[in-house]
Scaffold this motif. Structure first.
Motif, short mmCIF file in Angstrom:
data_model
loop_
_atom_site.label_atom_id
_atom_site.label_comp_id
_atom_site.label_asym_id
_atom_site.label_seq_id
_atom_site.Cartn_x
_atom_site.Cartn_y
_atom_site.Cartn_z
N GLU A 291 0.83 -1.21 0.00
CA GLU A 291 0.00 0.00 0.00
C GLU A 291 0.86 1.26 0.00
O GLU A 291 0.56 2.23 -0.70
N LEU A 292 1.93 1.25 0.80
CA LEU A 292 2.82 2.42 0.83
C LEU A 292 3.50 2.65 -0.52
O LEU A 292 3.56 3.77 -1.02
N LEU A 293 4.01 1.57 -1.11
CA LEU A 293 4.77 1.69 -2.35
C LEU A 293 3.88 2.08 -3.53
O LEU A 293 4.37 2.67 -4.50
N ASN A 294 2.59 1.77 -3.46
CA ASN A 294 1.69 2.12 -4.55
C ASN A 294 0.89 3.40 -4.28
O ASN A 294 0.03 3.77 -5.09
N SER A 295 1.18 4.06 -3.16
CA SER A 295 0.60 5.37 -2.91
C SER A 295 1.31 6.40 -3.80
O SER A 295 2.40 6.14 -4.31
N PRO A 296 0.72 7.56 -4.02
CA PRO A 296 1.39 8.60 -4.85
C PRO A 296 2.79 8.93 -4.36
O PRO A 296 3.73 9.05 -5.15
N GLU A 297 2.93 9.05 -3.03
CA GLU A 297 4.27 9.34 -2.48
C GLU A 297 5.21 8.16 -2.70
O GLU A 297 6.39 8.34 -3.02
N GLY A 298 4.68 6.93 -2.54
CA GLY A 298 5.51 5.74 -2.73
C GLY A 298 6.00 5.61 -4.16
O GLY A 298 7.16 5.26 -4.41
N ILE A 299 5.12 5.88 -5.12
CA ILE A 299 5.51 5.81 -6.53
C ILE A 299 6.60 6.84 -6.82
O ILE A 299 7.57 6.55 -7.52
N GLU A 300 6.45 8.02 -6.25
CA GLU A 300 7.46 9.06 -6.46
C GLU A 300 8.80 8.67 -5.85
O GLU A 300 9.85 8.88 -6.46
N ARG A 301 8.78 8.08 -4.67
CA ARG A 301 10.03 7.67 -4.03
C ARG A 301 10.68 6.50 -4.77
O ARG A 301 11.90 6.42 -4.87
N ARG A 302 9.87 5.58 -5.28
CA ARG A 302 10.42 4.47 -6.07
C ARG A 302 11.12 4.99 -7.31
O ARG A 302 12.20 4.51 -7.68
N LYS A 303 10.52 5.96 -7.96
CA LYS A 303 11.15 6.55 -9.15
C LYS A 303 12.44 7.28 -8.78
O LYS A 303 13.46 7.16 -9.47
N LYS A 304 12.40 8.01 -7.68
CA LYS A 304 13.57 8.81 -7.30
C LYS A 304 14.74 7.94 -6.87
O LYS A 304 15.91 8.29 -7.08
#
Length: 511
Positions: A451-464
């Protein structure tokens, strides 16, 4: 008609200058050497000064030597001999050293001995200076690791499995000779049952060999093969078992080490130039980054990233008196032990688990219709429903410990009757009734991570993460050609990586 002569600018090596050129005028205002100079001038070097004795002849100033070393690592000059030459040939090093000419022994001793207790403090001060300027955060970090080859011979190795195999051979040989001695011993020399060779040590081996020699030396007509074995055992085994004990003490929890750098462990390196996947002595380097600045670093003897996070975060807390608030990492850190650690420290964990990326793929999910995570769970009856509608009842727990001693508990559920089921073979491959193991705590943690990784913030952090921490290793290894440590031993290797980390941060600031 005479040919016109070309015009050249004046050139006279003997020309005397009225005022000699200042090195200050030759250094560009935006050159990285000035940033090295400014940063080192701002930090407190009292911990480094404490490494010097108050008596004896004067020493080169540690501030000057530190500047020379750091700028050397910034400009890809790592060898102490090359640094010695640069202080005499390069205007940048001459400016930093104020025309001092330390020799390579002085530089090497400063790097390997003087910096041993002080470099971590220097690195931390540099990080805090950059944080004050708003260039990085020590609260939101990205974590990753890489393997760097050690300065060690890849053919002088010691393997734990080889030691264990040799000790088993020794046990077997001693047991055979003991049995033979029992068969020929007289009543007055009667031997007891063979010693317990479950665990053998120097004392036990020596006493066994002495007893065998005592009994068999009195007998005539001893089998020649047994005599030969006993001579070899007497000559070699006590010394060998002592050697194995020393090697096991060095190994600790590791599976291997190199004789030329006993702190280095054999690991598979992705960047091996031979491309044959052979094992080489190396160190597992872990870093935390923020905006491509290195915030923290640790070195580990184990090749897997999973077991490094605890010590890495402990170092962060030791350096900055608090744990980070947010950690982003790849699937190499996604274990129950690490998720539990991050929850206990109240750290927001954007950490993938092993199958996270595959679970985003619809094709992969379609190929696993009967996997345990696809089965329906009935919480009232605490049972799972198999694909044919049978209840899979709870039959007990299974427990296992990781290499670090962390205990994991799984609940086991078994189907009632899989015999004759039309899905048998597709649903599972075992011969009996299907049994599944569910780690309830880990499944909860994985769901939370998903849930964290697929949240908007999580997606942004995964990309970064992909362009924050990974390019740092790429820059050091490829752009600056640092693929192998020059020093030996974990303490000195940590110094070397600390200098690389400071150099990376200064290069990034200069950019």
């Amino acid at each position: 008609m005479s040919r016109k002569q070309p015009t050249f600018k004046p050139y006279n090596q003997q020309q005397i200058m009225l005022l000699p050129t200042s090195l200050e005028d030759l250094i560009p205002k935006t050159h990285p050497v000035r940033i090295v100079n400014d940063v080192i001038n701002k930090i407190n070097l009292d911990p480094l000064n404490a490494a010097y004795k108050t008596r004896g002849s004067s020493s080169y100033h540690p501030q000057m030597l530190l500047k020379v070393l750091v700028y050397g690592y910034v400009s890809n000059v790592y060898s102490s001999r090359k640094l010695e030459a640069a202080c005499k040939e390069s205007i940048y090093f001459m400016w930093l050293s104020s025309m001092s000419y330390p020799d390579h022994n002085t530089i090497n001793r400063f790097r390997g001995v003087r910096l041993k207790e002080a470099l971590r403090n220097v690195f931390e001060q540099v990080v805090l200076l950059l944080a004050e300027e708003g260039l990085l955060s020590i609260e939101e970090i990205f974590v990753d690791g890489t393997k760097i080859e050690a300065n060690a011979n890849k053919y002088t190795f010691v393997w734990k499995k080889a030691i264990q195999a040799n000790k088993e051979k020794m046990k077997k040989q001693l047991g055979q000779i003991w049995e033979y001695a029992q068969s020929v011993a007289s009543k007055e020399d009667e031997l007891p049952d063979p010693p317990d060779f479950t665990e053998i040590d120097t004392k036990k081996v020596q006493s066994t060999v002495d007893k065998l020699n005592e009994v068999l030396s009195k007998k005539d007509g001893i089998d020649k093969k047994v005599k030969s074995k006993l001579r070899r055992v007497t000559k070699e085994y006590p010394a060998n078992i002592a050697k194995y004990e020393r090697q096991e003490a060095i190994l600790g929890q590791r599976n291997s080490y190199s004789k030329t750098d006993t702190d280095a462990t054999f690991m598979r390196l992705k960047e091996d130039h031979m491309k044959n996947g052979q094992l080489k002595p190396a160190y597992n380097v872990q870093i935390s980054t923020s905006n491509q600045f290195i915030v923290n670093y640790t070195l580990h003897p184990n090749p897997t990233d999973t077991t490094t996070l605890n010590d890495h975060l402990a170092q962060h807390e030791n350096s900055f008196k608090s744990f980070p608030k947010v950690v982003t990492a790849d699937a190499g850190y996604g274990s129950q032990e690490n998720y539990t650690l991050l929850e206990d420290k109240e750290i927001a964990a954007y950490v993938k688990y092993g199958l996270f990326d595959k679970q985003q793929n619809k094709t992969y999910n379609a190929k696993r219709p009967f996997s345990a995570d696809k089965l329906f769970y009935n919480p009232q009856n605490d049972c799972y429903i198999c694909p044919m509608g049978q209840q899979m009842e709870y039959i007990g727990n299974s427990k296992r410990k990781t290499s670090t001693g962390f205990e994991q508990t799984s609940k086991m559920y078994q189907a009632k009757n899989c015999y004759g089921c039309p899905l048998n073979g597709g649903c599972h491959k075992s011969s009996g009734n299907r049994i599944i193991e569910i780690n309830v705590e880990l499944e909860r943690q994985k769901k939370k991570a998903y849930e964290l990784l697929n949240s908007p913030e999580g997606i942004e952090r995964r990309k970064k993460r992909c362009f924050d921490v990974e390019p740092v290793f790429g820059n050091i290894k490829n752009n600056h050609q640092f693929r192998r440590f020059m020093l030996r031993g974990k303490e000195k290797v940590e110094i070397e990586w600390g200098l690389l980390a400071i150099a990376q941060n200064i290069r990034k600031k200069a950019a």
